[in-house]
Design a protein around this motif. Structure first.
Motif, PDB file in Angstrom:
ATOM      1  N   SER A  26      80.369  59.991  34.420  1.00  0.00           N
ATOM      2  CA  SER A  26      79.499  58.713  34.447  1.00  0.00           C
ATOM      3  C   SER A  26      80.084  57.581  35.208  1.00  0.00           C
ATOM      4  O   SER A  26      81.370  57.798  35.344  1.00  0.00           O
ATOM      5  CB  SER A  26      79.381  58.309  32.974  1.00  0.00           C
ATOM      6  OG  SER A  26      80.358  57.818  32.456  1.00  0.00           O
ATOM      7  N   LYS A  34      79.591  53.299  30.636  1.00  0.00           N
ATOM      8  CA  LYS A  34      80.872  53.416  30.899  1.00  0.00           C
ATOM      9  C   LYS A  34      81.233  54.324  31.978  1.00  0.00           C
ATOM     10  O   LYS A  34      80.720  55.457  32.099  1.00  0.00           O
ATOM     11  CB  LYS A  34      81.650  53.733  29.571  1.00  0.00           C
ATOM     12  CG  LYS A  34      81.473  52.761  28.467  1.00  0.00           C
ATOM     13  CD  LYS A  34      82.330  53.315  27.215  1.00  0.00           C
ATOM     14  CE  LYS A  34      82.505  52.313  26.140  1.00  0.00           C
ATOM     15  NZ  LYS A  34      83.212  52.962  25.027  1.00  0.00           N
ATOM     16  N   VAL A  37      83.198  59.082  31.493  1.00  0.00           N
ATOM     17  CA  VAL A  37      82.985  59.875  30.681  1.00  0.00           C
ATOM     18  C   VAL A  37      82.521  61.135  31.090  1.00  0.00           C
ATOM     19  O   VAL A  37      81.456  61.147  31.775  1.00  0.00           O
ATOM     20  CB  VAL A  37      81.849  58.993  29.396  1.00  0.00           C
ATOM     21  CG1 VAL A  37      81.552  59.918  28.499  1.00  0.00           C
ATOM     22  CG2 VAL A  37      82.383  57.811  29.220  1.00  0.00           C
ATOM     23  N   LYS A  38      82.868  62.168  30.536  1.00  0.00           N
ATOM     24  CA  LYS A  38      82.664  63.484  31.022  1.00  0.00           C
ATOM     25  C   LYS A  38      81.768  64.188  30.147  1.00  0.00           C
ATOM     26  O   LYS A  38      81.752  64.121  28.738  1.00  0.00           O
ATOM     27  CB  LYS A  38      83.765  64.452  31.331  1.00  0.00           C
ATOM     28  CG  LYS A  38      84.815  63.894  32.382  1.00  0.00           C
ATOM     29  CD  LYS A  38      85.927  65.066  32.418  1.00  0.00           C
ATOM     30  CE  LYS A  38      86.770  64.588  33.470  1.00  0.00           C
ATOM     31  NZ  LYS A  38      87.540  65.599  33.874  1.00  0.00           N
ATOM     32  N   THR A  39      80.638  64.832  30.647  1.00  0.00           N
ATOM     33  CA  THR A  39      79.360  65.295  29.747  1.00  0.00           C
ATOM     34  C   THR A  39      78.992  66.597  30.322  1.00  0.00           C
ATOM     35  O   THR A  39      78.771  66.604  31.639  1.00  0.00           O
ATOM     36  CB  THR A  39      78.343  64.268  29.699  1.00  0.00           C
ATOM     37  OG1 THR A  39      78.903  62.988  28.943  1.00  0.00           O
ATOM     38  CG2 THR A  39      77.420  64.988  28.638  1.00  0.00           C
TER      39      THR A  39
END
Length: 68
Positions: A26, A34, A37-39
């Protein structure tokens, strides 16, 4: 906003991603998002997030199709 151009860009980005699921990172956004952030997300959602400037592909693994 030109919807045809938006969806054309989404399709282009989606066609460059070779896996069904990818990891995106992100970016900070004005509405409180934020950064970092890895998703794991499906290819279509990843393409939309990238085009909207809310995320980018995780740089640790190259998940784009090889250029010829």
């Amino acid at each position: 906003m030109d919807l045809r151009a938006y969806y054309r860009k989404v399709r282009e980005v989606e066609s460059d991603i070779r896996d069904a699921f990818v990891t995106v990172v992100s970016r900070a956004t004005a509405d409180g998002g934020k950064a970092g952030v890895k998703t794991d997300v499906p290819r279509g959602l990843a393409a939309r997030l990238i085009v909207e400037g809310k995320a980018e592909l995780d740089g640790t693994v190259d998940r784009r199709k090889p250029q010829r």
